[in-house]
Design a protein around this motif. Structure first.
Motif, mmCIF file in Angstrom:
data_model
loop_
_atom_site.group_PDB
_atom_site.id
_atom_site.type_symbol
_atom_site.label_atom_id
_atom_site.label_comp_id
_atom_site.label_asym_id
_atom_site.label_seq_id
_atom_site.Cartn_x
_atom_site.Cartn_y
_atom_site.Cartn_z
ATOM 1 N N GLY A 1 0.693 -1.167 0.158
ATOM 2 C CA GLY A 1 -0.047 -0.097 0.346
ATOM 3 C C GLY A 1 1.316 1.418 0.329
ATOM 4 N N ILE A 2 1.547 1.490 0.296
ATOM 5 C CA ILE A 2 2.669 2.256 0.895
ATOM 6 C C ILE A 2 3.543 2.304 -0.404
ATOM 7 N N LEU A 3 3.685 1.819 -1.070
ATOM 8 C CA LEU A 3 4.702 1.385 -3.086
ATOM 9 C C LEU A 3 3.879 2.339 -3.313
ATOM 10 N N PHE A 4 2.746 1.372 -3.057
ATOM 11 C CA PHE A 4 1.832 2.498 -4.407
ATOM 12 C C PHE A 4 1.613 3.706 -4.129
ATOM 13 N N GLY A 5 0.938 3.751 -3.085
ATOM 14 C CA GLY A 5 0.423 5.586 -2.275
ATOM 15 C C GLY A 5 1.837 6.230 -2.981
ATOM 16 N N VAL A 6 2.984 6.079 -2.446
ATOM 17 C CA VAL A 6 4.097 6.725 -3.289
ATOM 18 C C VAL A 6 4.146 6.691 -4.387
ATOM 19 N N GLY A 7 4.528 6.065 -5.244
ATOM 20 C CA GLY A 7 5.048 6.151 -6.236
ATOM 21 C C GLY A 7 3.511 6.397 -7.198
ATOM 22 N N PHE A 8 2.442 5.882 -6.604
ATOM 23 C CA PHE A 8 1.839 6.489 -8.171
ATOM 24 C C PHE A 8 1.301 8.167 -7.775
ATOM 25 N N VAL A 9 1.681 8.728 -6.796
ATOM 26 C CA VAL A 9 1.907 10.246 -7.309
ATOM 27 C C VAL A 9 3.253 10.890 -7.481
ATOM 28 N N LEU A 10 4.503 10.250 -7.371
ATOM 29 C CA LEU A 10 5.017 10.339 -8.303
ATOM 30 C C LEU A 10 5.275 10.400 -9.446
ATOM 31 N N ALA A 11 5.090 9.134 -9.529
ATOM 32 C CA ALA A 11 4.703 8.768 -11.506
ATOM 33 C C ALA A 11 3.781 10.204 -12.070
#
Length: 213
Positions: A184-194
């Protein structure tokens, strides 16, 4: 872009391990949930705090205050496009995290003596994904306005603490496995940065000939 791709690959890799019931991951998940819930059950005040934190950091409860912060930023800076980028990205992350749950369809932890219950599927953790997405989006949104190194460090540290605390909360309440919250953390951070990189490189329309600039 590399950050978004890397986090996306990591989330997919964890999802595949979860679907295949990879023994080392399953054992780690189960041990962590058992230890976390035992600790929470033995400390009533801690358990009450965890339940309150769960309620506060539900995405539906965070959306209004987070949207209000975005609108305050718009009012203070006049930067409408950056504000709408943050709001749309947060909403998209919320929707996609729910879609991922339906794709993976992992059942929640089953315990002999549960301390809390939750509906729906387990992977990825919606609390962790949405907290990570919202805090990351807010930090990125206000980053140009943070003029000092101390303010920027404080913003990143605050976002990290809130996100990690939410992840720990989910495991200690026994409603998610560690792999759920990490994904969940990887998804949330990665999606926002992308999303932000795409926003930064989105072409700005040029005025038509003969129109006022």
């Amino acid at each position: 872009m590399l950050t978004g791709v890397a986090t996306g690959v990591a989330v997919v890799a964890i999802a595949l391990l979860v679907r295949e019931q990879w023994p080392p991951l399953v054992q780690l998940d189960e041990r962590a949930v058992t230890a976390g819930t035992a600790l929470a059950a033995s400390h009533p005040e801690l358990l009450r705090t965890l339940v309150v934190w769960q309620w506060v950091f539900l995405a539906a409860h965070l959306l209004v205050p987070v949207a209000a912060l975005c609108l305050v930023y718009w009012w203070r800076t006049g930067n409408a496009t950056r504000t709408w980028w943050a709001l749309s990205t947060i909403l998209a992350a919320w929707g996609l995290s729910n879609l991922l749950k339906e794709l993976v369809r992992r059942t929640r932890p089953v315990l002999d003596q549960p301390v809390e219950s939750a509906d729906g599927f387990s992977f990825p953790s919606g609390h962790a994904a949405n907290t990570a997405a919202m805090t990351t989006a807010l930090v990125v949104l206000v980053w140009p306005s943070l003029r000092s190194r101390a303010l920027r460090v404080a913003a990143v540290a605050g976002a990290a603490v809130l996100t990690v605390a939410t992840a720990v909360d989910r495991v200690m309440l026994g409603v998610h496995y560690p792999s759920d919250v990490v994904a969940g953390i990887l998804f949330g951070v990665g999606f926002v940065l992308a999303s932000y990189l795409a926003y930064r490189h989105w072409p700005t329309p040029r005025p038509e000939p003969g129109t006022a600039s």
